[in-house]
Every structure is written in structure tokens, then in C-alpha cells.
Design a protein around this motif. Structure first.
Motif, PDB file in Angstrom:
ATOM      1  N   ALA A  98       0.867  -1.181   0.000  1.00  0.00           N
ATOM      2  CA  ALA A  98       0.000   0.000   0.000  1.00  0.00           C
ATOM      3  C   ALA A  98       0.901   1.227   0.000  1.00  0.00           C
ATOM      4  O   ALA A  98       2.046   1.167   0.480  1.00  0.00           O
ATOM      5  N   GLU A  99       0.411   2.326  -0.547  1.00  0.00           N
ATOM      6  CA  GLU A  99       1.258   3.517  -0.608  1.00  0.00           C
ATOM      7  C   GLU A  99       0.475   4.778  -0.300  1.00  0.00           C
ATOM      8  O   GLU A  99      -0.767   4.807  -0.368  1.00  0.00           O
ATOM      9  N   TYR A 100       1.220   5.818   0.064  1.00  0.00           N
ATOM     10  CA  TYR A 100       0.669   7.145   0.363  1.00  0.00           C
ATOM     11  C   TYR A 100       1.612   8.149  -0.304  1.00  0.00           C
ATOM     12  O   TYR A 100       2.819   8.132  -0.057  1.00  0.00           O
ATOM     13  N   VAL A 101       1.061   8.990  -1.165  1.00  0.00           N
ATOM     14  CA  VAL A 101       1.858   9.990  -1.873  1.00  0.00           C
ATOM     15  C   VAL A 101       1.414  11.367  -1.401  1.00  0.00           C
ATOM     16  O   VAL A 101       0.212  11.650  -1.305  1.00  0.00           O
ATOM     17  N   VAL A 102       2.382  12.228  -1.088  1.00  0.00           N
ATOM     18  CA  VAL A 102       2.063  13.573  -0.611  1.00  0.00           C
ATOM     19  C   VAL A 102       2.937  14.582  -1.358  1.00  0.00           C
ATOM     20  O   VAL A 102       4.129  14.361  -1.560  1.00  0.00           O
ATOM     21  N   ASP A 103       2.324  15.678  -1.811  1.00  0.00           N
ATOM     22  CA  ASP A 103       3.015  16.771  -2.490  1.00  0.00           C
ATOM     23  C   ASP A 103       2.838  18.057  -1.695  1.00  0.00           C
ATOM     24  O   ASP A 103       1.796  18.265  -1.053  1.00  0.00           O
ATOM     25  N   SER A 104       3.813  18.924  -1.752  1.00  0.00           N
ATOM     26  CA  SER A 104       3.695  20.241  -1.126  1.00  0.00           C
ATOM     27  C   SER A 104       2.966  21.202  -2.062  1.00  0.00           C
ATOM     28  O   SER A 104       2.706  20.871  -3.230  1.00  0.00           O
ATOM     29  N   ASP A 105       2.633  22.357  -1.552  1.00  0.00           N
ATOM     30  CA  ASP A 105       2.138  23.425  -2.428  1.00  0.00           C
ATOM     31  C   ASP A 105       3.197  23.742  -3.479  1.00  0.00           C
ATOM     32  O   ASP A 105       4.399  23.683  -3.201  1.00  0.00           O
ATOM     33  N   PRO A 106       2.785  24.098  -4.695  1.00  0.00           N
ATOM     34  CA  PRO A 106       3.774  24.536  -5.685  1.00  0.00           C
ATOM     35  C   PRO A 106       4.390  25.878  -5.283  1.00  0.00           C
ATOM     36  O   PRO A 106       3.716  26.744  -4.726  1.00  0.00           O
ATOM     37  N   ILE A 107       5.672  26.005  -5.538  1.00  0.00           N
ATOM     38  CA  ILE A 107       6.399  27.220  -5.180  1.00  0.00           C
ATOM     39  C   ILE A 107       6.998  27.822  -6.447  1.00  0.00           C
ATOM     40  O   ILE A 107       7.666  27.114  -7.218  1.00  0.00           O
ATOM     41  N   CYS A 108       6.744  29.083  -6.661  1.00  0.00           N
ATOM     42  CA  CYS A 108       7.342  29.806  -7.777  1.00  0.00           C
ATOM     43  C   CYS A 108       8.668  30.408  -7.312  1.00  0.00           C
ATOM     44  O   CYS A 108       8.697  31.191  -6.352  1.00  0.00           O
ATOM     45  N   ILE A 109       9.744  30.039  -7.987  1.00  0.00           N
ATOM     46  CA  ILE A 109      11.069  30.488  -7.559  1.00  0.00           C
ATOM     47  C   ILE A 109      11.184  32.009  -7.614  1.00  0.00           C
ATOM     48  O   ILE A 109      11.755  32.641  -6.716  1.00  0.00           O
ATOM     49  N   THR A 110      10.607  32.633  -8.636  1.00  0.00           N
ATOM     50  CA  THR A 110      10.675  34.093  -8.748  1.00  0.00           C
ATOM     51  C   THR A 110       9.956  34.756  -7.586  1.00  0.00           C
ATOM     52  O   THR A 110      10.436  35.745  -7.022  1.00  0.00           O
ATOM     53  N   ASP A 111       8.776  34.210  -7.211  1.00  0.00           N
ATOM     54  CA  ASP A 111       8.065  34.749  -6.051  1.00  0.00           C
ATOM     55  C   ASP A 111       8.867  34.521  -4.771  1.00  0.00           C
ATOM     56  O   ASP A 111       8.967  35.404  -3.912  1.00  0.00           O
ATOM     57  N   ALA A 112       9.418  33.309  -4.647  1.00  0.00           N
ATOM     58  CA  ALA A 112      10.077  32.942  -3.398  1.00  0.00           C
ATOM     59  C   ALA A 112      11.248  33.851  -3.087  1.00  0.00           C
ATOM     60  O   ALA A 112      11.439  34.277  -1.945  1.00  0.00           O
ATOM     61  N   ARG A 113      12.031  34.190  -4.098  1.00  0.00           N
ATOM     62  CA  ARG A 113      13.252  34.946  -3.824  1.00  0.00           C
ATOM     63  C   ARG A 113      12.988  36.380  -3.404  1.00  0.00           C
ATOM     64  O   ARG A 113      13.899  37.070  -2.953  1.00  0.00           O
ATOM     65  N   THR A 114      11.750  36.824  -3.537  1.00  0.00           N
ATOM     66  CA  THR A 114      11.408  38.165  -3.049  1.00  0.00           C
ATOM     67  C   THR A 114      10.844  38.133  -1.642  1.00  0.00           C
ATOM     68  O   THR A 114      10.519  39.178  -1.070  1.00  0.00           O
ATOM     69  N   GLY A 115      10.707  36.940  -1.054  1.00  0.00           N
ATOM     70  CA  GLY A 115      10.185  36.819   0.294  1.00  0.00           C
ATOM     71  C   GLY A 115      11.231  37.174   1.336  1.00  0.00           C
ATOM     72  O   GLY A 115      12.440  37.125   1.090  1.00  0.00           O
ATOM     73  N   TYR A 116      10.752  37.488   2.537  1.00  0.00           N
ATOM     74  CA  TYR A 116      11.633  37.864   3.642  1.00  0.00           C
ATOM     75  C   TYR A 116      12.439  36.644   4.077  1.00  0.00           C
ATOM     76  O   TYR A 116      11.887  35.595   4.403  1.00  0.00           O
TER      77      TYR A 116
END
Length: 397
Positions: A98-116
Motif C-alpha cells: 500500500a502507498e501514500y503519496v504527498v506533495d507540497s504546495d507549488p512554489i514559484c522560484i521568482t516569487d520565493a526569492r522576493t520573500g523575507y
């Protein structure tokens, strides 16, 4: 073709954020590493079977007096005794992947690099992902262990007795009316010793008898020791096997090593629906932000929880081996299906031309092979969430 919406999850400095990035704590359970492990074989389908040989005893045999052959037919009983028959018996146990697959929210690299302090925020997002993978394995290992137990070993502590369940679950005729008591553990321990569970599965010995392992919450352990003078006097040092040392286990209480599981399964009882599981975490709202995992208020007030006697031969966890080729010149990245976390940002001409969008993903896969389920026990007991020193709570002697 429409592309998935990508939201900005990282905090930005528009409101002048300052200081270090903080993290909300998360407790873990020892069930993550407890089960014995092996590999699930390739080329055998999704379900495999294992033969487990059982104990047998001789039949049609008796002790007889040996007498001389004089005057009897040849061969006589002295030279041709009647033998008892000792047959073999085995059970076939199956295990399915049996298996369980989990994904994170998608992250935009351009958005991320402007974060604090975006690198710290990304690190905390991944840390939360990793801890969720651990939680998934903890819950799965514990649940599969309990599921493997026979009905007769799923006990409810009521009326000063341990009542076995039926229909693959715990007894529903009456809920528990006592916290755990050493008499209940003694009863189970003696049954385990009689059943041969100490031959290959005890984690130590004291006074020539096996020492077994029991999982319980801190509050059940406190109730056990505080309410039983004999346990306080039988609190001895004993060196356990290496597997238990990471959990800080050094002492024996009444023939058991205690391992604390403060995420022990908790339950409520409904006259119509029977047992209702109360989850540890629920999705809640904090300071107007929804979707935050909070400790379930109902978990804190649940009336019943499980004390689990662990034996390594009850069930084995089977993992698939990493594989990097299926032949014919094929190659791909080997994965162990143990929850390895990978960053995925595959090329897509319409939605991810520059591979700027990505997410973390983990794939958990295992089968659980029952071996000798009769060696394990689970005891459903009473909790006393409102007993704060003035409210009495029953503890049967």
C-alpha cells in the motif's frame, strides 16, 4: 491547456517583518522506528505469502511400562513400541503493498526569492514536510500493528477484568472503567511467557524471566506508578537491547520496559456507533489563518486510550528495494519508497518553460507481514482528563 494556479506562500517584508523565523513545535512517537524491517521481493506481484510454522504436540502416545519379550509374539512390544505421532502445522500469512503519496504546495522560484529571508522560510516549509512524512509512518506502523492482533488480544479493561474483542475490533459491550493497573499487565505478561513469547522477542531478562516492552502515554505511566506501591518498589535498573536505548529506556517496571508514546490512540465511546477514533491533529485557525495543524481539543478530553504491548514478531514491515533499471537499457533515479523527499520542477512548455515552478513530493510504500500476532496485545483503558488532584478517578486493584 490551463496551468495550475501558484500562490505566494512566503511572508514578505511589506509590513516590515523583523527577527528570526520561528517554528511551531511538533512531538514525535517511537513507532517510527520500532517495527522490524525487511525487503518486499520483486517479481512476486503486489501480494506475497509467507509460511509460519506453528507449535504442535504428540498425539496417541502414552508412557508404557517396558516388559520382557518372553512368551510373546515376535516382534513384541519391547522391540516394537507404539509411537506417538507428531505432525507439523503451518499457517500462510499474506502481505499487500500500500502507498501514500504527498506533495507540497507549488512554489514559484521568482516569487520565493522576493520573500523575507526566503531561504529560512523554504527550510521551514521543507522541515514541516519532513515531519509530516514521519507522522505518516508513525501512525501507519502503530495502526498496522494493532490491526494484526487477533480479536482475543484486543482487550478492554472494565470491571477489574480484561475483555477480549470480537469482529476484528475491541469489545463494545462496555467501555473501560479504569486506568491501567499492574495487575492487568501482569496478566498479559504471564500469558506471553506461557505462549513462548520470551523465547525470541524479549528485550532483556531479570531474575531469569523475560522483560517485554509496553507503549503507554505519560499520564498512564504516572497513574500506574503513583497508584501501585508494588511498582514503586519494583523499579529496577536493567540494560535493554540496543533497539530501546535511543528511547532512554533504562529501567524495568514489573517485568516491562516502558516506552512513552504521547500520541497514543485515543477514543470516545458512542452507544450506537461504538468506538470513535479521535485524531491527534486537526486543521484549525490561528490568528485568522486557517489550515494550521493544531492539537485536537477533543484529543485532550477523550475518555479512553490504548496501552500497547509490543513484540517484534507480531508484524514485519516490508519495504521495496531501490531500483534504477528494469533492463533493456532503461535507467531512472532509484527511490526507496521510504518517504524520500524530492524536489520536482519538471519542464513543461506551457506551464513550466523555465522550470521556475516546483514542489516537494514523497512516496511512502510498504507491506506489513503478520508473523505471530498472538504475541502482541492492546489494552483500551480509561483516561481521567478532568482529575486534577481533587476529582477521583477509578483505578481497579
Amino acid at each position: 491547456m490551463s496551468c495550475e494556479a501558484v500562490n505566494a506562500y512566503l511572508a514578505r517584508e511589506s509590513n516590515r517583518i523583523s527577527g528570526d523565523i520561528a517554528r511551531r513545535g511538533r512531538i514525535s512517537s517511537p513507532w517510527y522506528t520500532m517495527l522490524e524491517k525487511d525487503f518486499f521481493p520483486d517479481e512476486m506481484g503486489f501480494t506475497i505469502s509467507k509460511v509460519v510454522y506453528q507449535r504442535t504436540i504428540p498425539t496417541n502416545g502414552a508412557w508404557t511400562t517396558v516388559a520382557a519379550s518372553t512368551g510373546t509374539a515376535n516382534p513384541s512390544a519391547a522391540c516394537d513400541p507404539t509411537a506417538a505421532t507428531l505432525s507439523s502445522r503451518q499457517l500462510v500469512k499474506t502481505a499487500s503493498l500500500a502507498e501514500y503519496v504527498v506533495d507540497s504546495d507549488p512554489i514559484c522560484i521568482t516569487d520565493a526569492r522576493t520573500g523575507y529571508r526566503f531561504q529560512e522560510q523554504i527550510r521551514e516549509i521543507k522541515n514541516n514536510f519532513e515531519r509530516n512524512v514521519v507522522d505518516l509512518w508513525e501512525d501507519r506502523n502503530r495502526d498496522q500493528y494493532i490491526e494484526a492482533l487477533p480479536d482475543a488480544n484486543k482487550l478492554v479493561f472494565a470491571g477489574g477484568a480484561l475483555v477480549g474483542g470480537a469482529g476484528g475490533d475491541f469489545d463494545t459491550s462496555a467501555p473501560p472503567d479504569s486506568q491501567i493497573h499492574q495487575d492487568a499487565l501482569d496478566y498479559v505478561r504471564w500469558k506471553m511467557i506461557h505462549d513462548g513469547a520470551g523465547e525470541d522477542g524479549a528485550y532483556g531478562q531479570i531474575d531469569g524471566t523475560p522483560v517485554f516492552t509496553v507503549f503507554m502515554s505519560s499520564e498512564q505511566q504516572r497513574a500506574l506508578i503513583k497508584g501501585n506501591t508494588e511498582i514503586r518498589q519494583d523499579y529496577r535498573l536493567a540494560d535493554p537491547k540496543a533497539l530501546l536505548k535511543p528511547f532512554g529506556v533504562k529501567r524495568v517496571y514489573g517485568g516491562f520496559y516502558h516506552i512513552i508514546d504521547d500520541k497514543a490512540p485515543r477514543w470516545n465511546f458512542d452507544e450506537q456507533d461504538g468506538w470513535v477514533r479521535v485524531p491527534f491533529y486537526v486543521s484549525g485557525t490561528v490568528d485568522g489563518v486557517s489550515g494550521i495543524a493544531v492539537v485536537n481539543p477533543d484529543y485532550e478530553t477523550a475518555l479512553y486510550e490504548d496501552v500497547i504491548i509490543y513484540h517484534p514478531k507480531v508484524v514485519k514491515k516490508l519495504m521495496q528495494k531501490p531500483l534504477s533499471s528494469i533492463g533493456g537499457g532503461t535507467t531512472f533515479r532509484a527511490r526507496d519508497y521510504a518517504g524520500e523527499i524530492q524536489w520536482v520542477n519538471e519542464y513543461d512548455k506551457e506551464c513550466n518553460k523555465y522550470r521556475d515552478n516546483g514542489f516537494w513530493s514523497a512516496r511512502l510504500r510498504a507491506a506489513y507481514q503478520d508473523l505471530i500476532p498472538e504475541y502482541g496485545y492492546a489494552i483500551r483503558v480509561l483516561r481521567c482528563p478532568e482529575a486534577l488532584g481533587t476529582t477521583p478517578c477509578p483505578t481497579q486493584g
